[in-house]
Design an enzyme around this catalytic site. Sequence first.
Site, PDB file in Angstrom:
ATOM      1  N   GLY A  39       1.024  -1.329  -0.022  1.00 23.81           N
ATOM      2  CA  GLY A  39       0.166  -0.046   0.014  1.00 23.81           C
ATOM      3  C   GLY A  39       0.907   1.325  -0.094  1.00 23.81           C
ATOM      4  O   GLY A  39       0.737   2.385   0.600  1.00 23.81           O
ATOM      5  N   ALA A  40       1.972   1.357  -0.889  1.00 18.60           N
ATOM      6  CA  ALA A  40       2.821   2.504  -0.762  1.00 18.60           C
ATOM      7  C   ALA A  40       2.539   3.460  -1.714  1.00 18.60           C
ATOM      8  O   ALA A  40       3.558   4.414  -1.994  1.00 18.60           O
ATOM      9  CB  ALA A  40       4.403   1.706  -1.022  1.00 18.60           C
ATOM     10  N   ASN A  41       1.587   3.509  -2.430  1.00 17.86           N
ATOM     11  CA  ASN A  41       1.185   4.447  -3.532  1.00 17.86           C
ATOM     12  C   ASN A  41       0.541   5.639  -2.851  1.00 17.86           C
ATOM     13  O   ASN A  41       0.275   6.689  -3.426  1.00 17.86           O
ATOM     14  CB  ASN A  41       0.597   4.005  -4.446  1.00 17.86           C
ATOM     15  CG  ASN A  41      -1.064   3.387  -4.012  1.00 17.86           C
ATOM     16  OD1 ASN A  41      -1.067   2.245  -3.581  1.00 17.86           O
ATOM     17  ND2 ASN A  41      -1.890   4.305  -4.412  1.00 17.86           N
ATOM     18  N   THR A  42       0.173   5.675  -1.656  1.00 20.81           N
ATOM     19  CA  THR A  42      -0.609   6.816  -1.057  1.00 20.81           C
ATOM     20  C   THR A  42      -0.404   6.724   0.652  1.00 20.81           C
ATOM     21  O   THR A  42      -0.137   5.852   1.150  1.00 20.81           O
ATOM     22  CB  THR A  42      -2.116   6.863  -1.420  1.00 20.81           C
ATOM     23  OG1 THR A  42      -2.648   7.857  -0.797  1.00 20.81           O
ATOM     24  CG2 THR A  42      -2.721   5.584  -1.026  1.00 20.81           C
ATOM     25  N   GLY A  43      -0.787   7.921   1.040  1.00 18.04           N
ATOM     26  CA  GLY A  43      -0.766   7.992   2.654  1.00 18.04           C
ATOM     27  C   GLY A  43       0.340   7.726   3.301  1.00 18.04           C
ATOM     28  O   GLY A  43       1.661   8.014   2.964  1.00 18.04           O
ATOM     29  N   ILE A  44       0.076   6.822   4.571  1.00 21.66           N
ATOM     30  CA  ILE A  44       1.363   6.405   5.343  1.00 21.66           C
ATOM     31  C   ILE A  44       2.215   5.678   4.450  1.00 21.66           C
ATOM     32  O   ILE A  44       3.470   5.918   4.790  1.00 21.66           O
ATOM     33  CB  ILE A  44       0.845   5.818   6.656  1.00 21.66           C
ATOM     34  CG1 ILE A  44      -0.162   6.655   7.378  1.00 21.66           C
ATOM     35  CG2 ILE A  44       2.039   5.263   7.404  1.00 21.66           C
ATOM     36  CD1 ILE A  44      -0.664   5.828   8.402  1.00 21.66           C
ATOM     37  N   GLY A  45       2.074   4.720   3.789  1.00 22.37           N
ATOM     38  CA  GLY A  45       2.744   3.900   2.985  1.00 22.37           C
ATOM     39  C   GLY A  45       3.660   4.502   2.039  1.00 22.37           C
ATOM     40  O   GLY A  45       4.736   4.365   1.953  1.00 22.37           O
ATOM     41  N   SER A 167      -3.686  -0.487  14.583  1.00 21.65           N
ATOM     42  CA  SER A 167      -4.242   0.800  15.083  1.00 21.65           C
ATOM     43  C   SER A 167      -4.724   0.646  16.441  1.00 21.65           C
ATOM     44  O   SER A 167      -5.014  -0.518  17.028  1.00 21.65           O
ATOM     45  CB  SER A 167      -5.496   0.949  14.162  1.00 21.65           C
ATOM     46  OG  SER A 167      -6.465   1.669  14.547  1.00 21.65           O
ATOM     47  N   TYR A 192     -13.418  -3.440  11.017  1.00 22.89           N
ATOM     48  CA  TYR A 192     -12.166  -2.787  10.916  1.00 22.89           C
ATOM     49  C   TYR A 192     -11.323  -3.040  12.169  1.00 22.89           C
ATOM     50  O   TYR A 192     -10.163  -3.498  12.232  1.00 22.89           O
ATOM     51  CB  TYR A 192     -12.216  -1.130  10.731  1.00 22.89           C
ATOM     52  CG  TYR A 192     -10.807  -0.668  10.566  1.00 22.89           C
ATOM     53  CD1 TYR A 192      -9.887  -0.728   9.868  1.00 22.89           C
ATOM     54  CD2 TYR A 192     -10.600   0.282  11.894  1.00 22.89           C
ATOM     55  CE1 TYR A 192      -8.716  -0.043   9.705  1.00 22.89           C
ATOM     56  CE2 TYR A 192      -9.183   1.058  11.825  1.00 22.89           C
ATOM     57  CZ  TYR A 192      -8.391   0.722  10.627  1.00 22.89           C
ATOM     58  OH  TYR A 192      -7.006   1.415  10.847  1.00 22.89           O
TER      59      TYR A 192
END
Length: 316
Positions: A39-45, A167, A192
């Site tokens: 998930g490295a294309n946005t946000g924290i990643g 989380s 979640y």
Amino acid sequence: LDLSVLPSCPVIFSCRRYVAGGQCKSTAKLDGKVVIITGANTGIGKETARDLARRGKVILACRDIAKGEAAANEIRAETGNQQVIMKKLDLADTKSIREFAENVLAEEKELHILINNAGVMLCPYSKTVDGFEMHLGVNHLGHFLLTFLLLERLKQSAPARIVNVSSLAHHGGRIRFHDLHGEKSYSRGLAYCHSKLANVLFTRELARRLQGKSSRGTGSTKVTANSLHPGSVCSELVRHSFIMTWLWRMFSFFLKTPCEGAQTSVYCAVAEELDSVTGQYFSDCQPAYVSPRGRDDETAKRLWNVSCELLGIQWD
């Protein structure tokens, strides 16, 4: 938010610094080392990848190829590191996970850090390609299978680290073995929370097993596994909820930026003082409290066995 006004407003500046939380102070380089971030294309990643790309080789594992390539190009241009690579990975499809792992194992002779970062939140009820409830399937089972497939390479490359992004929401979770896929009752918020608790329990059981089994069958593997809470971050994670998206925009001042949210992931990946620390849970770059359910070893073992059954794998 115009951060330029903060120095002239001490109260606002102090509040903002408190919201930002802990920072990773480590300047450790990752020369010759390989990192995978899901998930490295946005946000924290993406921010985790940006930081680690200044230190070594980074593989961005992304579901959206176009966004993944754009992120990789941006990070290469900014850091000057040409060893920033994008590979397709859809955690909602075990076939995609196996293809990704097969590709990595064929191309990378070593793997030193695996950051299981990708996740979904507040999804309307839906299932993965393999019939798993979406939160459980992506946030837990997808990363469980990915770790299983890459673990031997991590052991061979040791010292190595596995970092699972969980989380604070794990405090509200339960492992509902009688209804894992939410077919009897479903709450997107609780789903979640359940998946984030699964992340903590998976980390706990994985760390316990790694401490006792090296690739030669004896001694420690020198592979650590830790989980973390990144903080409340202003990101795309809440995109499935109109109300949460609106609240996130309204109160963005009181949320971490993605860069701030990435600090604990980076800390768990590179901090020298964590070389032999395993099975722990962190927040703001320091150990944090784990809920009683997150410390239940019997539930952790049962979840491990059920996860193996669902995925059709044997992981002793």
